[in-house]
Write a protein that holds these residues in place. Structure first.
Motif, PDB file in Angstrom:
ATOM      1  N   ARG A  99       0.855  -1.173   0.000  1.00  0.00           N
ATOM      2  CA  ARG A  99       0.000   0.000   0.000  1.00  0.00           C
ATOM      3  C   ARG A  99       0.889   1.220   0.000  1.00  0.00           C
ATOM      4  NH1 ARG A  99      -5.451   0.857   2.401  1.00  0.00           N
ATOM      5  NH2 ARG A  99      -5.712   3.097   2.531  1.00  0.00           N
ATOM      6  N   ASN A 100       0.521   2.218  -0.783  1.00  0.00           N
ATOM      7  CA  ASN A 100       1.299   3.442  -0.803  1.00  0.00           C
ATOM      8  C   ASN A 100       0.378   4.641  -0.900  1.00  0.00           C
ATOM      9  OD1 ASN A 100       3.215   5.383  -0.991  1.00  0.00           O
ATOM     10  ND2 ASN A 100       4.306   4.489  -2.717  1.00  0.00           N
ATOM     11  N   GLU A 101       0.337   5.399   0.169  1.00  0.00           N
ATOM     12  CA  GLU A 101      -0.492   6.600   0.196  1.00  0.00           C
ATOM     13  C   GLU A 101       0.367   7.846   0.081  1.00  0.00           C
ATOM     14  OE1 GLU A 101      -3.933   5.057   3.328  1.00  0.00           O
ATOM     15  OE2 GLU A 101      -2.376   6.396   4.032  1.00  0.00           O
ATOM     16  N   LEU A 102       1.674   7.661   0.105  1.00  0.00           N
ATOM     17  CA  LEU A 102       2.560   8.810   0.161  1.00  0.00           C
ATOM     18  C   LEU A 102       2.759   9.427  -1.209  1.00  0.00           C
ATOM     19  CD1 LEU A 102       5.331   7.616   2.622  1.00  0.00           C
ATOM     20  CD2 LEU A 102       3.018   8.355   3.092  1.00  0.00           C
ATOM     21  N   ASP A 128      11.335  18.573  12.262  1.00  0.00           N
ATOM     22  CA  ASP A 128      10.415  17.439  12.360  1.00  0.00           C
ATOM     23  C   ASP A 128       9.367  17.427  11.249  1.00  0.00           C
ATOM     24  OD1 ASP A 128      11.616  16.584  14.782  1.00  0.00           O
ATOM     25  OD2 ASP A 128      10.466  18.089  15.874  1.00  0.00           O
ATOM     26  N   GLY A 129       9.769  17.861  10.073  1.00  0.00           N
ATOM     27  CA  GLY A 129       8.825  17.833   8.961  1.00  0.00           C
ATOM     28  C   GLY A 129       7.840  18.983   8.938  1.00  0.00           C
ATOM     29  N   VAL A 130       8.081  19.995   9.763  1.00  0.00           N
ATOM     30  CA  VAL A 130       7.212  21.169   9.764  1.00  0.00           C
ATOM     31  C   VAL A 130       8.052  22.396   9.436  1.00  0.00           C
ATOM     32  CG1 VAL A 130       5.623  22.609  11.103  1.00  0.00           C
ATOM     33  CG2 VAL A 130       5.672  20.153  11.476  1.00  0.00           C
TER      34      VAL A 130
ATOM     35  N   ARG B  23      -5.476  10.322  10.967  1.00  0.00           N
ATOM     36  CA  ARG B  23      -4.832   9.104  10.482  1.00  0.00           C
ATOM     37  C   ARG B  23      -3.668   9.505   9.588  1.00  0.00           C
ATOM     38  NH1 ARG B  23      -8.259   5.093   7.650  1.00  0.00           N
ATOM     39  NH2 ARG B  23      -8.743   6.878   6.385  1.00  0.00           N
ATOM     40  N   PRO B  24      -2.460   9.147   9.996  1.00  0.00           N
ATOM     41  CA  PRO B  24      -1.326   9.526   9.147  1.00  0.00           C
ATOM     42  C   PRO B  24      -1.322   8.724   7.846  1.00  0.00           C
ATOM     43  CG  PRO B  24      -0.591   8.142  10.954  1.00  0.00           C
ATOM     44  CD  PRO B  24      -2.043   8.409  11.190  1.00  0.00           C
ATOM     45  N   LEU B  25      -0.783   9.334   6.800  1.00  0.00           N
ATOM     46  CA  LEU B  25      -0.621   8.616   5.533  1.00  0.00           C
ATOM     47  C   LEU B  25       0.542   7.646   5.681  1.00  0.00           C
ATOM     48  CD1 LEU B  25      -0.924  11.540   2.984  1.00  0.00           C
ATOM     49  CD2 LEU B  25      -2.642   9.848   3.527  1.00  0.00           C
ATOM     50  N   TYR B  26       0.468   6.521   5.003  1.00  0.00           N
ATOM     51  CA  TYR B  26       1.538   5.555   5.167  1.00  0.00           C
ATOM     52  C   TYR B  26       1.760   4.730   3.909  1.00  0.00           C
ATOM     53  CZ  TYR B  26      -1.793   1.689   5.579  1.00  0.00           C
ATOM     54  OH  TYR B  26      -2.757   0.753   5.328  1.00  0.00           O
ATOM     55  N   ARG B  27       2.867   4.031   3.912  1.00  0.00           N
ATOM     56  CA  ARG B  27       3.095   3.023   2.881  1.00  0.00           C
ATOM     57  C   ARG B  27       3.754   1.815   3.518  1.00  0.00           C
ATOM     58  NH1 ARG B  27       8.059   5.145  -0.990  1.00  0.00           N
ATOM     59  NH2 ARG B  27       9.665   5.021   0.580  1.00  0.00           N
ATOM     60  N   GLU B  38       6.105   2.979   6.679  1.00  0.00           N
ATOM     61  CA  GLU B  38       6.540   4.368   6.794  1.00  0.00           C
ATOM     62  C   GLU B  38       5.310   5.253   6.931  1.00  0.00           C
ATOM     63  OE1 GLU B  38      10.283   4.746   3.871  1.00  0.00           O
ATOM     64  OE2 GLU B  38       8.677   3.411   3.252  1.00  0.00           O
ATOM     65  N   GLU B  40       3.806   9.286   7.656  1.00  0.00           N
ATOM     66  CA  GLU B  40       4.096  10.720   7.666  1.00  0.00           C
ATOM     67  C   GLU B  40       3.483  11.342   8.917  1.00  0.00           C
ATOM     68  OE1 GLU B  40       2.610  12.467   4.085  1.00  0.00           O
ATOM     69  OE2 GLU B  40       4.456  12.031   3.005  1.00  0.00           O
ATOM     70  N   PRO B  42       4.232  14.811  10.465  1.00  0.00           N
ATOM     71  CA  PRO B  42       4.904  16.098  10.654  1.00  0.00           C
ATOM     72  C   PRO B  42       4.621  16.694  12.027  1.00  0.00           C
ATOM     73  CG  PRO B  42       3.037  16.331   9.166  1.00  0.00           C
ATOM     74  CD  PRO B  42       3.228  14.868   9.395  1.00  0.00           C
ATOM     75  N   ARG B  85      -2.802   5.489  14.441  1.00  0.00           N
ATOM     76  CA  ARG B  85      -3.174   4.449  13.482  1.00  0.00           C
ATOM     77  C   ARG B  85      -2.879   3.076  14.086  1.00  0.00           C
ATOM     78  NH1 ARG B  85      -3.753   5.776   7.235  1.00  0.00           N
ATOM     79  NH2 ARG B  85      -5.106   4.041   6.852  1.00  0.00           N
ATOM     80  N   GLY B 105      10.039  14.078  10.263  1.00  0.00           N
ATOM     81  CA  GLY B 105       8.593  13.865  10.308  1.00  0.00           C
ATOM     82  C   GLY B 105       8.124  12.585   9.648  1.00  0.00           C
ATOM     83  N   LEU B 106       9.068  11.727   9.311  1.00  0.00           N
ATOM     84  CA  LEU B 106       8.707  10.435   8.725  1.00  0.00           C
ATOM     85  C   LEU B 106       9.106   9.324   9.690  1.00  0.00           C
ATOM     86  CD1 LEU B 106       7.650   9.202   5.923  1.00  0.00           C
ATOM     87  CD2 LEU B 106      10.037   8.650   5.540  1.00  0.00           C
TER      88      LEU B 106
END
Lengths: 151, 127
Positions: A99-102, A128-130, B23-27, B38, B40, B42, B85, B105-106
């Motif tokens: 699954r890949n939502e990224l 931190d990604g912000v 719900r964070p996005l993921y793969r 993984e 996300e 942030p 999640r 943030g990952l």
């Protein structure tokens, strides 16, 4: 006899209201809608917050997984541009994705700034990604407290 | 039911709701005898992260600090709340071989597969 919708908990009217609220919330529960500009050109605009403080405007933007090297913040006239690329490392070529939502690829966001931003003193930080960009106001537009003298 | 009781219930619900969870996005991918998840997240720091395995379920909670400085929002598009999640683990995962790391943030969670699930190479002897 009246036909009434069966309600499991007649005594609790909030339950039904909650259910409706949940349902509506779920409609908006898509994490981020990816905007498409063309069929082949998939870019996305990250969500931002712009907060006004007494001395500055703060722009906050979620950019998880973005390397500071791949990020570019610029102010041109009264336009702020956040531009970059999101690259997730996929070293393993034979990796099997379930699954890949990224989202991967380039993104851009432009914001027109209000009057009176001091473009020379802009501070951008990625933590931190912000991404947090502080845009200080020029002295002339800062609110001034006027002292009231008593005789 | 008395009015007061209904009021109390309504209050409790609003409290539960104020604690919003996203719900964070993921793969997820599988490679080299490992399953890598993984997500996300942030704004989540190491201290705000809570990962636990309970009843074959992997719970991931990422707490975010709310904005400290108050101001007037001119644009508000980012969603507030903590990330949460849950993933169900099947019995091919070795629950003692779980590893997590956080950067930019990952969040990367590495789940090791059980030895018995890994592909085995059988050498063919000649002669």
């Amino acid at each position: 006899m009246d036909l009434v919708k069966w309600n499991r908990d007649v005594m609790d009217p909030f339950k039904e209201l909650d259910r409706i609220q949940d349902e509506i919330n779920r409609l908006f529960d898509f994490p981020r809608l990816i905007e498409t500009e063309g069929i082949f050109d998939r870019t996305f605009s990250p969500a931002v917050d712009v907060v006004e403080h007494a001395d500055d405007y703060t722009v906050i933007c979620d950019l998880p997984g973005v390397d500071p090297k791949d990020l570019q913040v610029s102010v041109e006239g009264d336009v702020l541009t956040i531009k970059g690329e999101k690259k997730y490392e996929t070293k393993e070529k034979d990796a099997k994705y379930y699954r890949n939502e990224l989202f991967e690829g380039s993104f851009q966001r432009t914001l027109s700034l209000p009057y009176g931003v001091d473009a020379d003193k802009v501070d951008a930080r990625l933590k931190d990604g912000v991404l947090t960009i502080v845009l200080p106001k020029k002295e002339e537009v800062k609110p001034k407290q006027i002292e009231i003298k008593t005789k | 039911m008395k009015g007061k009781e209904i009021e109390k219930r309504a209050e409790k619900r609003t409290e539960e709701r104020s604690e919003r969870r996203l719900r964070p996005l993921y793969r997820v991918h599988e490679t080299d005898g490992k399953v890598i998840v993984e997500l996300e997240m942030p704004g989540v720091t190491k201290d705000g992260l809570e990962i636990k395995i309970e009843n074959n379920e992997l719970h991931i909670l990422g707490r975010r600090e709310p904005a400290t400085k108050e101001g007037e929002y001119l644009i508000k598009e980012r969603r507030e709340g903590d990330f949460y999640r849950v993933f169900t683990l099947d019995n091919t995962i070795d629950q003692d071989k779980v590893d997590a790391s956080l950067s930019n943030g990952l969040l990367t969670i590495t789940l090791g597969l059980k030895e018995s699930e890994k592909p085995k190479l059988i050498t063919v002897k000649t002669g």
